[in-house]
Design a protein around this motif. Structure first.
Motif, mmCIF file in Angstrom:
data_model
loop_
_atom_site.group_PDB
_atom_site.id
_atom_site.type_symbol
_atom_site.label_atom_id
_atom_site.label_comp_id
_atom_site.label_asym_id
_atom_site.label_seq_id
_atom_site.Cartn_x
_atom_site.Cartn_y
_atom_site.Cartn_z
ATOM 1 N N SER A 165 -24.955 -44.035 28.037
ATOM 2 C CA SER A 165 -23.550 -43.713 28.238
ATOM 3 C C SER A 165 -22.891 -44.765 29.122
ATOM 4 O O SER A 165 -23.352 -45.033 30.234
ATOM 5 N N ARG A 228 -17.430 -36.810 29.073
ATOM 6 C CA ARG A 228 -18.401 -35.860 28.505
ATOM 7 C C ARG A 228 -17.693 -34.618 27.980
ATOM 8 O O ARG A 228 -18.026 -34.101 26.907
ATOM 9 N N VAL A 231 -15.615 -35.582 24.733
ATOM 10 C CA VAL A 231 -16.472 -35.775 23.561
ATOM 11 C C VAL A 231 -17.016 -34.439 23.069
ATOM 12 O O VAL A 231 -17.043 -34.159 21.858
ATOM 13 N N ARG A 234 -14.223 -32.511 21.263
ATOM 14 C CA ARG A 234 -13.859 -33.120 19.977
ATOM 15 C C ARG A 234 -14.942 -32.913 18.937
ATOM 16 O O ARG A 234 -14.647 -32.742 17.749
ATOM 17 N N LEU A 240 -14.583 -35.339 15.869
ATOM 18 C CA LEU A 240 -15.424 -36.493 16.176
ATOM 19 C C LEU A 240 -16.808 -36.229 15.602
ATOM 20 O O LEU A 240 -17.378 -35.150 15.799
ATOM 21 N N LYS A 242 -20.753 -37.049 15.477
ATOM 22 C CA LYS A 242 -21.810 -37.596 16.315
ATOM 23 C C LYS A 242 -23.158 -37.327 15.661
ATOM 24 O O LYS A 242 -23.462 -36.197 15.286
ATOM 25 N N ASP A 256 -20.077 -49.209 19.892
ATOM 26 C CA ASP A 256 -19.830 -47.833 19.479
ATOM 27 C C ASP A 256 -21.092 -47.289 18.805
ATOM 28 O O ASP A 256 -22.136 -47.943 18.789
ATOM 29 N N ASP A 257 -20.993 -46.095 18.236
ATOM 30 C CA ASP A 257 -22.179 -45.458 17.663
ATOM 31 C C ASP A 257 -22.729 -46.210 16.460
ATOM 32 O O ASP A 257 -23.913 -46.080 16.136
ATOM 33 N N LYS A 312 -11.662 -43.362 24.232
ATOM 34 C CA LYS A 312 -12.453 -42.191 23.865
ATOM 35 C C LYS A 312 -11.592 -41.139 23.168
ATOM 36 O O LYS A 312 -12.053 -40.453 22.251
#
Length: 426
Positions: A165, A228, A231, A234, A240, A242, A256-257, A312
């Motif tokens: 993170s 945190r 995220v 969302r 979002l 994930k 980014d991811d 974010k």
């Protein structure tokens, strides 16, 4: 003997050497995953070139596509399992590397103090700095030991998605630095003999002198907590997507991811690093007070943190279906959608960031009426033609009733798109 040969060569103390793939040691997990990935890529490219198909399905395009998809899905699941094993092995031994890095930094500080003391002489401030560093290093070593299965001292900065993170790492660096500065002043205060020196050290903790550092510390810690929360909300609201990573990487701090460089993360890390370096120099020059971070630099850090937080808020978005059409091969006649036909779903966000691997792509599902259809993997050299982020192709199964039917995509992250109505004829 056969078991030992299968597991690779071992030394006198049972240490695995060579091309060990047994999975009982970190080297074996890494080597086994590397070989599995290479074998999967070779097999995928063979299928893309039309080789390796059994004769029983080679005569039918739909049957061969389904067989290839199932074969690649099974192999991808095996590769993903070995990837998770490798990630766990890397994480388990990361704490030793963290301990070595911490004590290496203490050694570097000792050498720097010894070299700069030549001519100037050894002072109480140098002793206090070394004692404070030893205290911080001892605390980090204890944290590494107790969290050795989760990466040691890096465990608090690894997010729920198994990635490093950025916000937590920046906040942790500022917390460690301010904690070290306070320990340095405490050590000097304990060794002070005169009232004037003690009063000067205590006044060095006044808010007027360390307001910049305290403000930056409060903001970056607040950003870590707020990010945190943002995220999590969302993801729960399906705004979002994930997917967890197999293991954390240092590159996660700047990307980014999906592994692409992220401007918001890069500028936040770079500006925070510059501000930390400046504060460390100020502390080295004036070890009798908290580093007086200039308000100009503090405001720059605050702007950087606000940019990171805005990034974010802006990232992500729900996947959406724009249209559904009948897929047409060259030479086919135009016509309505019938059971058995292929349909092409056009939209965006069908492949979440970080879900480009075959095991994640194979989890994409299209809900046609009451029937869930798994999206087939269609390989091409170097990747997959189906599914993609903006288009999916699936067959309409015979179980779908003719008439108005709702079509919906469920991505690998478990997020469902809007519903699109199509007409299916007999």
């Amino acid at each position: 003997m056969a078991v030992q040969e299968a597991r690779g060569d071992t030394g006198a103390e049972g240490v695995h050497e060579g091309g060990c793939t047994c999975g009982d040691c970190p080297h074996g997990a890494r080597e086994g995953h590397r070989r599995a990935v290479a074998a999967f890529l070779r097999r995928r490219d063979e299928f893309a070139a039309g080789r390796g198909l059994p004769t029983a399905v080679a005569h039918s395009a739909s049957a061969s596509r389904q067989w290839v998809s199932e074969e690649l899905t099974q192999r991808a699941e095996a590769v993903a399992e070995q990837g998770r094993a490798e990630g766990a092995a890397r994480l388990a031994r990361l704490w030793l590397r963290t301990v070595c890095a911490v004590w290496g930094a203490v050694t570097a500080l000792l050498l720097a103090e010894a070299l700069t003391a030549i001519g100037a002489g050894w002072t109480g401030a140098r002793t206090a700095a070394l004692l404070a560093a030893l205290a911080v290093a001892a605390a980090l070593t204890a944290a590494c030991f107790f969290h050795r299965a989760r990466g040691g001292a890096l465990a608090p900065v690894i997010g729920e998605d198994n990635r490093m993170s950025t916000s937590r790492t920046v906040a942790a660096c500022w917390v460690l630095f301010v904690g070290y500065a306070v320990l340095l002043l405490a050590a000097r205060l304990a060794a002070a003999s005169g009232h004037a020196e003690r009063d000067a050290l205590i006044s060095g903790l006044d808010l007027a002198r360390g307001a910049g550092v305290v403000t930056v510390l409060a903001v970056v810690c607040g950003i870590a907590v707020l990010v945190r929360r943002v995220v999590g909300l969302r993801v729960a609201a399906q705004r979002l997507q994930k997917v967890p990573a197999h293991r954390p990487r240092a590159a996660d701090l700047l990307t980014d991811d999906s592994g692409r460089g992220a401007f918001a993360d890069i500028q936040y890390v770079a500006i925070s690093a510059v501000a930390l370096l400046f504060a460390a120099v100020r502390l080295a020059r004036r070890p009798d007070r908290l580093p007086d971070l200039p308000w100009g630099l503090a405001v720059v850090v605050l702007i950087s943190a606000a940019t990171y937080l805005a990034g974010k808020y802006a990232e992500g978005g729900r996947p959406v279906i724009l249209s559904v059409v009948r897929a047409r091969e060259p030479g086919d006649l135009d016509g309505p959608i019938r059971t058995g036909d292929d349909i092409e779903i056009r939209g965006s966000g069908f492949v979440p960031p970080g879900a480009q691997t075959a095991d994640r792509l194979s989890r994409t599902v299209v809900r046609i009426g009451a029937v869930d259809v798994h999206v087939p993997l269609v390989p091409v050299t170097g990747g997959f033609r189906n599914p993609t982020d903006n288009a999916l192709t699936v067959p309409v199964p015979a179980e779908v009733e003719p008439g108005a039917v709702e079509v919906q995509v469920v991505t690998a992250a478990g997020v469902a798109t809007n519903r699109c109505i199509v007409q299916v004829t007999e």
